[in-house]
Design a protein around this motif. Structure first.
Motif, short mmCIF file in Angstrom:
data_model
loop_
_atom_site.label_atom_id
_atom_site.label_comp_id
_atom_site.label_asym_id
_atom_site.label_seq_id
_atom_site.Cartn_x
_atom_site.Cartn_y
_atom_site.Cartn_z
N ARG A 30 0.82 -1.23 0.00
CA ARG A 30 0.00 0.00 0.00
C ARG A 30 0.85 1.26 0.00
NH1 ARG A 30 -3.67 3.23 -0.92
NH2 ARG A 30 -5.34 3.75 0.51
N PHE A 31 1.98 1.24 0.71
CA PHE A 31 2.83 2.42 0.85
C PHE A 31 4.28 2.10 0.48
CE2 PHE A 31 -0.56 2.68 4.04
CZ PHE A 31 -1.20 3.84 3.61
N PRO A 32 4.56 1.85 -0.80
CA PRO A 32 5.94 1.55 -1.19
C PRO A 32 6.84 2.75 -0.93
CG PRO A 32 4.55 1.81 -3.14
CD PRO A 32 3.66 1.91 -1.94
N SER A 33 7.97 2.49 -0.29
CA SER A 33 8.88 3.56 0.09
C SER A 33 10.23 2.96 0.45
CB SER A 33 8.31 4.31 1.30
OG SER A 33 9.25 5.22 1.81
N SER A 34 11.26 3.81 0.50
CA SER A 34 12.56 3.32 0.96
C SER A 34 12.53 3.06 2.47
CB SER A 34 13.67 4.29 0.60
OG SER A 34 13.42 5.56 1.18
#
Length: 117
Positions: A30-34
């Motif tokens: 849902r929240f792709p991020s590094s």
């Protein structure tokens, strides 16, 4: 008594691990991020819930089931450390330090909040 304690920890751990896997997978999609938001959210939520458990001086059986079993499997200290190392090895040291800071300070803060609610 020892067998009963092992059963409580095992039962809680079973559901804690499933909860961690499901919530972590959902949040990562849902929240792709590094920043690994799935693990961060799980650890912060776990810190808050353990604070609530501490506040109400739960009976030993509840501490074994929820505290040691469920929360032990739900929170992910080793996963957090692995993700920090991956970020460092990828040259993202600022993100790694932010993630570490948010995890530890947020975790301690939310434990206090859970306790004092």
């Amino acid at each position: 008594m020892w067998i009963w304690a092992m059963c409580l920890v095992s039962f809680g751990g079973f559901f804690g691990a499933i909860g961690r896997f499901q919530l972590g997978s959902y949040l990562s999609r849902r929240f792709p991020s590094s920043i690994p938001y799935g693990t961060l959210t799980i650890n912060l939520l776990g810190s808050f819930l353990i604070g609530i458990l501490m506040k109400y001086h739960a009976y030993d059986n509840w501490k074994l089931l929820i505290g040691t079993g469920f929360m032990g499997a739900f929170t992910t200290f080793s996963t957090m450390n692995l993700e920090c190392m991956r970020l460092l090895l990828a040259g993202q040291w600022k993100v790694s330090m932010l993630y570490t800071l948010l995890s530890y300070t947020g975790g301690i803060l939310l434990t206090f909040i859970g306790y004092y609610i």
